[in-house]
Design a protein around this motif. Structure first.
Motif, PDB file in Angstrom:
ATOM      1  N   ILE A 229      17.072   8.512  -8.702  1.00 54.61           N
ATOM      2  CA  ILE A 229      16.304   7.892  -7.616  1.00 54.61           C
ATOM      3  C   ILE A 229      17.017   6.608  -7.207  1.00 54.61           C
ATOM      4  O   ILE A 229      17.191   5.702  -8.018  1.00 54.61           O
ATOM      5  N   ALA A 230      17.437   6.555  -5.949  1.00 53.73           N
ATOM      6  CA  ALA A 230      18.155   5.367  -5.449  1.00 53.73           C
ATOM      7  C   ALA A 230      17.714   5.106  -4.015  1.00 53.73           C
ATOM      8  O   ALA A 230      18.527   5.057  -3.092  1.00 53.73           O
ATOM      9  N   VAL A 231      16.411   4.945  -3.846  1.00 54.32           N
ATOM     10  CA  VAL A 231      15.824   4.885  -2.500  1.00 54.32           C
ATOM     11  C   VAL A 231      15.683   3.474  -1.940  1.00 54.32           C
ATOM     12  O   VAL A 231      15.244   3.291  -0.803  1.00 54.32           O
ATOM     13  N   GLY A 232      16.023   2.453  -2.719  1.00 58.37           N
ATOM     14  CA  GLY A 232      15.992   1.084  -2.205  1.00 58.37           C
ATOM     15  C   GLY A 232      14.595   0.550  -1.947  1.00 58.37           C
ATOM     16  O   GLY A 232      13.608   1.023  -2.527  1.00 58.37           O
ATOM     17  N   GLY A 233      14.522  -0.446  -1.070  1.00 59.10           N
ATOM     18  CA  GLY A 233      13.240  -1.084  -0.768  1.00 59.10           C
ATOM     19  C   GLY A 233      13.099  -1.362   0.709  1.00 59.10           C
ATOM     20  O   GLY A 233      13.984  -1.054   1.513  1.00 59.10           O
ATOM     21  N   HIS A 234      11.961  -1.968   1.080  1.00 58.05           N
ATOM     22  CA  HIS A 234      11.700  -2.277   2.479  1.00 58.05           C
ATOM     23  C   HIS A 234      10.874  -3.555   2.572  1.00 58.05           C
ATOM     24  O   HIS A 234      10.139  -3.893   1.650  1.00 58.05           O
ATOM     25  N   PRO A 235      10.994  -4.281   3.690  1.00 57.76           N
ATOM     26  CA  PRO A 235      10.166  -5.477   3.877  1.00 57.76           C
ATOM     27  C   PRO A 235       8.698  -5.068   4.029  1.00 57.76           C
ATOM     28  O   PRO A 235       8.401  -3.961   4.495  1.00 57.76           O
ATOM     29  N   PHE A 236       7.810  -5.951   3.625  1.00 62.72           N
ATOM     30  CA  PHE A 236       6.396  -5.638   3.804  1.00 62.72           C
ATOM     31  C   PHE A 236       5.684  -6.785   4.526  1.00 62.72           C
ATOM     32  O   PHE A 236       6.162  -7.915   4.564  1.00 62.72           O
ATOM     33  N   ARG A 237       4.540  -6.451   5.104  1.00 61.96           N
ATOM     34  CA  ARG A 237       3.760  -7.434   5.843  1.00 61.96           C
ATOM     35  C   ARG A 237       2.600  -7.925   4.982  1.00 61.96           C
ATOM     36  O   ARG A 237       1.710  -7.147   4.650  1.00 61.96           O
ATOM     37  N   PRO A 238       2.587  -9.193   4.609  1.00 59.10           N
ATOM     38  CA  PRO A 238       1.472  -9.736   3.822  1.00 59.10           C
ATOM     39  C   PRO A 238       0.211  -9.855   4.673  1.00 59.10           C
ATOM     40  O   PRO A 238       0.265  -9.737   5.906  1.00 59.10           O
ATOM     41  N   GLU A 239      -0.899 -10.085   4.033  1.00 63.76           N
ATOM     42  CA  GLU A 239      -2.172 -10.188   4.750  1.00 63.76           C
ATOM     43  C   GLU A 239      -2.344 -11.588   5.344  1.00 63.76           C
ATOM     44  O   GLU A 239      -2.896 -12.488   4.730  1.00 63.76           O
TER      45      GLU A 239
END
Length: 449
Positions: free
Chosen positions: A136-146
């Motif tokens: 598994i080498a799918v990396g990451g992504h930015p997320f939107r906080p509340e």
């Protein structure tokens, strides 16, 4: 049992591609699933396009610096669409290079999403494939906080695709990505306000480095609002309105755009079917041991989707260590000690080893600090006040250099060399015995007393 592949890699980013090619070198039959462009975040939405924008942002100051050396004044204007187009073309070239490398390694690339059916079986697009081992080498992504109005903000990925240059932008967050984008946009001529919750940017870095970078950013024109306690975002006819509350009161900033460039990333592990194979995770991150192995014997993971250090060279090294061990009969594990890293801000910063704070926590008062803070020769004729900070953290009992930190021009290039010495366990006496290259900023690392 016979499988379609000896190794199947989910994700065609830096870690996945490095692993696939190394395993193929050892004779393994390898497949890779990548539904987007090859190269992952680093090539397409991170390190490479960001560094190209860093280069672009430096030219205005170079033009003015040249006047101090006798050159006539230069009047130049940024063509934003041309810059974005040039960067896109370079990324397409790199995508092609990755495809060529995989083709030469006889790695099969399937342009589709992959999902676990069982421990050895994946649904990849409209195909079902089996593999003895799966990475598994799918990396990451930015997320939107509340945050109220957060839907009106850009994530860091979108900064590379803005059709026009914002005249005013607000950057949220104190991490290295936010700081880098703040400096990039400022250098390109956008009015930048960066809002951070702590007093200083770059949490977890050495405090002297943090202070020097923040002071330099402010000197170059970035407006930093610190100690933010609360904020909200509203859409306006002309852009966005950001209201921030600090210990000093409330203020509102009007801007063309707002970016969440530094409020964190999350692993891309949703919809992988991990529940079908009972792979353990924590807050979305795949849990692995020193060999990058999950709790399921034949399933491994590397890179930003795990709970280890999130850096491209780390993912590459993790993947190659896995391939060397499993397919090359050359057992080794990733060593996470003394990993160098850089922050491509203006001023630039780079570091390797322990911060002063970490060293004192581990070694108490047996720590000696060496610092050098000076104006480099380059800035004398332009009459600019830009400064360089260099710092060594030394164990006074053993004389070993535990950490090296720098803020200033070419910090990344200089610290890369220093990192070899730190990794090898060099002593301060070894630095002292090294003849400096004169005149250079780098010689300060071997002349500090």
């Amino acid at each position: 049992m016979s499988y379609d592949f000896d190794l199947f890699v989910i994700g065609g980013g830096s870690g996945g591609i490095a692993t696939a090619r190394r395993a193929a070198e050892y004779g393994a039959k390898v497949g890779v699933a990548e539904y987007s462009k090859l190269g992952g975040t680093c090539v397409n939405r991170g390190c490479i396009p960001k560094k190209l924008m860093v280069y672009a942002s430096h030219f205005p100051e170079l033009f003015t610096d040249a006047e101090g050396y006798g050159w006539s004044a230069v009047k130049s204007q940024l063509d934003w669409p041309k810059m974005i187009s040039a960067i896109d073309n370079e990324l397409l070239r790199l995508n092609g290079i990755y495809q060529t490398m995989l083709d030469k390694s006889k790695v099969e690339v399937i342009p589709a999403r992959a999902k676990f059916i069982d421990n050895h079986t994946l649904q990849v697009g409209d195909r079902t494939v089996t593999a003895e081992k799966i990475l598994i080498a799918v990396g990451g992504h930015p997320f939107r906080p509340e945050i109220p109005g957060i839907e009106h903000a850009l994530i860091s990925d979108e900064m590379f695709y803005l059709p026009t240059q914002p005249k005013k932008i607000v950057i949220l967050g104190a991490g290295y990505i936010g700081c880098e984008f703040a400096c990039i946009m400022n250098g390109l001529g956008t009015e930048v306000t960066q809002i951070i919750r702590p007093e200083l940017i770059l949490r977890s870095f050495d405090n002297d480095l943090r202070s020097a970078v923040q002071e330099g950013m402010i000197r170059h024109g970035v407006n930093i609002i610190n100690n933010a306690q609360d904020l909200s975002i509203e859409k306006t006819d002309n852009g966005v309105s950001v209201t921030v509350i600090t210990k000093d009161g409330k203020q509102t900033i009007l801007a063309d755009a707002i970016s969440l460039a530094a409020l964190g990333r999350k692993p891309n592990t949703a919809n992988l079917g991990l529940e079908n194979v009972n792979v353990k995770t924590h807050e979305g991150a795949v849990l692995v041991d020193a060999n990058s192995q999950t709790n399921v014997e034949n399933i491994y993971a590397v890179g930003d989707c795990t709970d280890e250090i999130q850096l491209t060279p780390v993912a590459v090294n993790e993947g190659r260590a896995f391939a060397d061990t499993v397919f090359g009969n050359k057992p080794r594990v990733m060593n996470y000690a003394d990993i160098p890293t850089a922050i491509f801000t203006t001023p630039e910063a780079a570091t390797v080893g322990l911060t002063e704070e970490e060293a004192r926590e581990m070694h108490g008062d047996n720590i000696k600090i060496y610092r050098s803070n000076f104006r480099p020769m380059y800035y004398v004729l332009p009459n600019k006040q830009d400064r360089t900070l260099m710092k060594l953290v030394v164990d006074s009992k053993t004389d070993r250099v535990l950490g090296a930190h720098m803020v200033g021009d070419h910090a990344a290039e200089i610290i890369q060399g220093v990192a070899i010495a730190v990794k090898m366990g060099a002593k301060k006496a070894d630095f002292d015995a090294t003849v400096g290259i004169h005149p250079s900023s780098a010689e300060e690392f071997v002349t500090m007393r």
